[in-house]
Write a protein that holds these residues in place. Sequence first.
Motif, PDB file in Angstrom:
ATOM      1  N   GLN A  26       2.806 -11.516 -13.986  1.00 46.68           N
ATOM      2  CA  GLN A  26       4.203 -11.397 -14.413  1.00 46.68           C
ATOM      3  C   GLN A  26       4.981 -10.350 -13.607  1.00 46.68           C
ATOM      4  O   GLN A  26       6.202 -10.355 -13.589  1.00 46.68           O
ATOM      5  CB  GLN A  26       4.273 -11.072 -15.895  1.00 46.68           C
ATOM      6  N   TYR A  27       4.261  -9.462 -12.920  1.00 50.53           N
ATOM      7  CA  TYR A  27       4.895  -8.396 -12.150  1.00 50.53           C
ATOM      8  C   TYR A  27       5.009  -8.732 -10.656  1.00 50.53           C
ATOM      9  O   TYR A  27       5.559  -7.948  -9.895  1.00 50.53           O
ATOM     10  CB  TYR A  27       4.102  -7.088 -12.294  1.00 50.53           C
ATOM     11  N   CYS A  28       4.475  -9.894 -10.268  1.00 43.44           N
ATOM     12  CA  CYS A  28       4.353 -10.239  -8.853  1.00 43.44           C
ATOM     13  C   CYS A  28       4.893 -11.637  -8.577  1.00 43.44           C
ATOM     14  O   CYS A  28       4.952 -12.477  -9.465  1.00 43.44           O
ATOM     15  CB  CYS A  28       2.880 -10.246  -8.450  1.00 43.44           C
ATOM     16  N   TYR A  29       5.196 -11.888  -7.316  1.00 43.24           N
ATOM     17  CA  TYR A  29       5.466 -13.253  -6.881  1.00 43.24           C
ATOM     18  C   TYR A  29       4.138 -14.000  -6.847  1.00 43.24           C
ATOM     19  O   TYR A  29       3.094 -13.405  -6.570  1.00 43.24           O
ATOM     20  CB  TYR A  29       6.119 -13.269  -5.498  1.00 43.24           C
ATOM     21  N   GLU A  30       4.166 -15.291  -7.112  1.00 43.12           N
ATOM     22  CA  GLU A  30       2.938 -16.100  -7.119  1.00 43.12           C
ATOM     23  C   GLU A  30       2.193 -16.005  -5.792  1.00 43.12           C
ATOM     24  O   GLU A  30       0.974 -16.028  -5.767  1.00 43.12           O
ATOM     25  CB  GLU A  30       3.256 -17.566  -7.431  1.00 43.12           C
ATOM     26  N   ASP A  31       2.937 -15.901  -4.691  1.00 46.02           N
ATOM     27  CA  ASP A  31       2.316 -15.863  -3.362  1.00 46.02           C
ATOM     28  C   ASP A  31       2.273 -14.442  -2.788  1.00 46.02           C
ATOM     29  O   ASP A  31       2.186 -14.258  -1.575  1.00 46.02           O
ATOM     30  CB  ASP A  31       3.046 -16.798  -2.401  1.00 46.02           C
ATOM     31  N   ALA A  32       2.293 -13.435  -3.663  1.00 47.88           N
ATOM     32  CA  ALA A  32       2.267 -12.038  -3.210  1.00 47.88           C
ATOM     33  C   ALA A  32       1.021 -11.796  -2.354  1.00 47.88           C
ATOM     34  O   ALA A  32      -0.075 -12.244  -2.675  1.00 47.88           O
ATOM     35  CB  ALA A  32       2.289 -11.093  -4.405  1.00 47.88           C
ATOM     36  N   THR A  33       1.225 -11.063  -1.273  1.00 54.93           N
ATOM     37  CA  THR A  33       0.140 -10.807  -0.328  1.00 54.93           C
ATOM     38  C   THR A  33      -0.482  -9.433  -0.562  1.00 54.93           C
ATOM     39  O   THR A  33       0.084  -8.578  -1.249  1.00 54.93           O
ATOM     40  CB  THR A  33       0.647 -10.921   1.117  1.00 54.93           C
ATOM     41  N   PHE A  34      -1.652  -9.242   0.054  1.00 55.38           N
ATOM     42  CA  PHE A  34      -2.423  -8.023  -0.104  1.00 55.38           C
ATOM     43  C   PHE A  34      -3.038  -7.660   1.238  1.00 55.38           C
ATOM     44  O   PHE A  34      -3.452  -8.527   2.003  1.00 55.38           O
ATOM     45  CB  PHE A  34      -3.542  -8.237  -1.130  1.00 55.38           C
ATOM     46  N   SER A  35      -3.116  -6.353   1.505  1.00 52.28           N
ATOM     47  CA  SER A  35      -3.815  -5.896   2.706  1.00 52.28           C
ATOM     48  C   SER A  35      -4.499  -4.570   2.424  1.00 52.28           C
ATOM     49  O   SER A  35      -4.097  -3.815   1.538  1.00 52.28           O
ATOM     50  CB  SER A  35      -2.857  -5.756   3.891  1.00 52.28           C
ATOM     51  N   ALA A  36      -5.569  -4.331   3.201  1.00 52.56           N
ATOM     52  CA  ALA A  36      -6.311  -3.070   3.133  1.00 52.56           C
ATOM     53  C   ALA A  36      -7.162  -2.974   4.393  1.00 52.56           C
ATOM     54  O   ALA A  36      -7.598  -3.989   4.922  1.00 52.56           O
ATOM     55  CB  ALA A  36      -7.200  -3.017   1.902  1.00 52.56           C
ATOM     56  N   GLN A  37      -7.372  -1.756   4.840  1.00 54.10           N
ATOM     57  CA  GLN A  37      -8.286  -1.525   5.953  1.00 54.10           C
ATOM     58  C   GLN A  37      -9.588  -0.989   5.373  1.00 54.10           C
ATOM     59  O   GLN A  37      -9.960   0.162   5.595  1.00 54.10           O
ATOM     60  CB  GLN A  37      -7.663  -0.565   6.966  1.00 54.10           C
ATOM     61  N   ALA A  38     -10.256  -1.845   4.601  1.00 49.74           N
ATOM     62  CA  ALA A  38     -11.498  -1.489   3.922  1.00 49.74           C
ATOM     63  C   ALA A  38     -12.422  -2.700   3.972  1.00 49.74           C
ATOM     64  O   ALA A  38     -12.042  -3.786   3.515  1.00 49.74           O
ATOM     65  CB  ALA A  38     -11.212  -1.087   2.475  1.00 49.74           C
ATOM     66  N   GLY A  39     -13.605  -2.511   4.516  1.00 52.86           N
ATOM     67  CA  GLY A  39     -14.551  -3.609   4.657  1.00 52.86           C
ATOM     68  C   GLY A  39     -14.891  -4.295   3.354  1.00 52.86           C
ATOM     69  O   GLY A  39     -15.100  -5.506   3.321  1.00 52.86           O
ATOM     70  N   ALA A  40     -14.945  -3.543   2.256  1.00 47.79           N
ATOM     71  CA  ALA A  40     -15.269  -4.130   0.955  1.00 47.79           C
ATOM     72  C   ALA A  40     -14.233  -5.156   0.514  1.00 47.79           C
ATOM     73  O   ALA A  40     -14.518  -5.992  -0.339  1.00 47.79           O
ATOM     74  CB  ALA A  40     -15.391  -3.028  -0.102  1.00 47.79           C
ATOM     75  N   LEU A  41     -13.042  -5.096   1.113  1.00 49.78           N
ATOM     76  CA  LEU A  41     -11.963  -6.001   0.734  1.00 49.78           C
ATOM     77  C   LEU A  41     -11.658  -7.029   1.816  1.00 49.78           C
ATOM     78  O   LEU A  41     -10.642  -7.729   1.729  1.00 49.78           O
ATOM     79  CB  LEU A  41     -10.706  -5.188   0.387  1.00 49.78           C
ATOM     80  N   ASP A  42     -12.539  -7.145   2.814  1.00 48.71           N
ATOM     81  CA  ASP A  42     -12.349  -8.153   3.863  1.00 48.71           C
ATOM     82  C   ASP A  42     -12.199  -9.533   3.244  1.00 48.71           C
ATOM     83  O   ASP A  42     -12.939  -9.900   2.328  1.00 48.71           O
ATOM     84  CB  ASP A  42     -13.543  -8.178   4.826  1.00 48.71           C
TER      85      ASP A  42
END
Length: 138
Positions: A26-42
């Motif tokens: 409800q707080y985000c767009y359906e196609d909201a993107t994500f990024s991180a420079q962390a291998g655990a989140l590749d």
Amino acid sequence: MASMKETAEQFFDACETGKGWVGCQQYCYEDATFSAQAGALDGIETLEHYTEWMKGMLTPLPDGQYEVRSFAVDEERNNVAAYGIFRATHTADGGPVPPTGKRVEADYVYVMQFDGDRIRHMTKIWNDEESLRQLGWA
């Protein structure tokens, strides 16, 4: 209409308490993107997948909790930066190894980019290697 700060605070709490996408969408767009420079989140490129990943983390870390240290709103750039500390102990099955009984205390920052009244993109700044080491997962 909620302010960016209110929306960011509500999203942050829903995400960090393991509500998954159902509690966060409800707080985000359906196609909201994500990024991180962390291998655990590749491979995690959407906010939906990240919120589900966080929900899953609370299985092996059932006592997981966060402490907010700072919330900063940048109206000019339409973003909110939230600095927190996540604390948890690996006491349950579901991690990459059997429960270690080890505790993690991890600093991290979410930078939530807004488009209107909802989050369009989020970047997580986190030292995953240190967190995994503390838990005995690396």
